[in-house]
Design an enzyme around this catalytic site. Structure first.
Site, PDB file in Angstrom:
ATOM      1  N   HIS A   1       0.748  -1.232  -0.020  1.00 22.67           N
ATOM      2  CA  HIS A   1       0.142   0.016  -0.080  1.00 22.67           C
ATOM      3  C   HIS A   1       1.015   1.228  -0.065  1.00 22.67           C
ATOM      4  CE1 HIS A   1      -3.542   2.435   0.643  1.00 22.67           C
ATOM      5  NE2 HIS A   1      -2.947   2.874   1.914  1.00 22.67           N
TER       6      HIS A   1
ATOM      7  N   ASP B   1      -6.644  -3.358   3.262  1.00 22.78           N
ATOM      8  CA  ASP B   1      -5.597  -2.556   4.315  1.00 22.78           C
ATOM      9  C   ASP B   1      -5.394  -2.814   5.571  1.00 22.78           C
ATOM     10  OD1 ASP B   1      -4.879  -1.556   1.585  1.00 22.78           O
ATOM     11  OD2 ASP B   1      -6.152   0.353   1.966  1.00 22.78           O
TER      12      ASP B   1
HETATM   13  C1  GRF Z   1       1.003   0.912  -6.197  1.00 22.47           C
HETATM   14  O1  GRF Z   1       1.512   2.171  -5.655  1.00 22.47           O
HETATM   15  C2  GRF Z   1       0.939   0.189  -5.018  1.00 22.47           C
HETATM   16  O2  GRF Z   1       1.305   0.367  -3.702  1.00 22.47           O
HETATM   17  C3  GRF Z   1      -0.715  -0.034  -5.009  1.00 22.47           C
HETATM   18  O3  GRF Z   1      -0.808   0.125  -6.295  1.00 22.47           O
HETATM   19  C4  GRF Z   1       0.136   0.684  -7.119  1.00 22.47           C
HETATM   20  C5  GRF Z   1       0.671  -0.221  -8.132  1.00 22.47           C
HETATM   21  O4  GRF Z   1       1.549   0.146  -9.150  1.00 22.47           O
HETATM   22  N1  GRF Z   1      -1.380  -0.903  -4.333  1.00 22.47           N
HETATM   23  P1  GRF Z   1       2.202  -0.720  -9.952  1.00 22.47           P
HETATM   24  O5  GRF Z   1       1.086  -1.193 -10.949  1.00 22.47           O
HETATM   25  O6  GRF Z   1       2.818  -1.722  -9.612  1.00 22.47           O
HETATM   26  O7  GRF Z   1       3.234   0.181 -11.007  1.00 22.47           O
END
Ligand code: GRF
Length: 230
Positions: free
Chosen positions: A110, A151
């Protein structure tokens, strides 16, 4: 390594965290990505997986009940011999039957320091906008075990990232994402070692929780923070 676990990565978006996990495999971690699952047929993550030669499955969730989604998901996971699940930008709630089947073996990342700035509706830029609006000086990614709610499960690892004066939500998002790419593979290693050893994963004793701008810069290569130390 004999006890290497097979991981499934669940992703709905571009998959930069998936890419960080795939890149980390060159260091021979105690897991290997054996399957990428997405609820979106056009997810960039599926493309990245295909390029890395990793099996993919599209499990649509729209207009389908949780039982159908759970059945298809579990069939794919079992078919690929999946031991652990890493959520990496997966925008749906994992069905309860999947959480039950993999309890203690599902990780999520997260983009804020939980329990702040988490829960339903707190995803993507919503998180970083809320962080900037709050006036918080520190944010950063959290890796946690997944339970039935968004979360909420036990925290495994966090990485403090500065919010600098004048930062836009986009600035914060970029800085946090860089930290995510470093934190998630290490947290995955830590949890998989514990699982392989039959233990409950405790918190990751790294990075140093003592916050320092210079430390942040060394770890992420983020030059902007250099003059702000302590
Ligand atoms: C990340 O910021 C993660 O923390 C959240 O979703 C986003 C995913 O980014 N859960 P990516 O697709 O890995 O670039």
């Amino acid at each position: 390594m004999a006890d290497r676990l097979t991981a499934a990565v669940f992703a709905s978006g571009g998959g930069s965290n998936l890419q960080a996990l795939l890149d980390h495999q060159s260091l021979d971690p105690p897991w290997r990505v054996g399957l990428v699952v997405s609820d979106r047929e056009d997810a960039g993550a599926l493309e990245r997986a295909a390029q890395a030669g990793v099996a993919t499955v599209w499990v649509p969730t729209r207009e389908r009940g949780p039982d159908d989604v759970a059945r298809d998901t579990l069939a794919a996971l079992r078919g690929a011999g999946v031991d652990v699940i890493f959520l990496a930008g997966y925008m749906k709630l994992v069905p309860e039957a999947v959480v039950r089947a993999y309890r203690g073996k599902i990780l999520n990342i997260h983009p804020a320091l939980l329990p702040s700035f988490g829960g339903k509706g707190m995803y993507g830029m919503h998180v970083h906008r809320a962080v900037v609006a709050s006036g918080a000086r520190i944010t950063g990614p959290t890796v946690h075990l997944v339970d039935e709610e968004y979360d909420r499960g036990p925290i495994v690892a966090q990485w403090p990232v500065p919010v600098l004066p004048g930062d836009t939500p986009e600035d914060v998002a970029r800085r946090v994402l860089e930290a995510e790419h470093r934190l998630y593979p290490r947290a995955a290693d830590h949890v998989c070692r514990a699982i392989a050893g039959g233990e409950e994963p405790g918190p990751l004793p790294w990075p140093d929780t003592r916050f320092s701008m210079n430390e942040h810069e060394r770890n992420t290569g983020d030059q902007r923070s250099g003059s702000e130390d302590e």
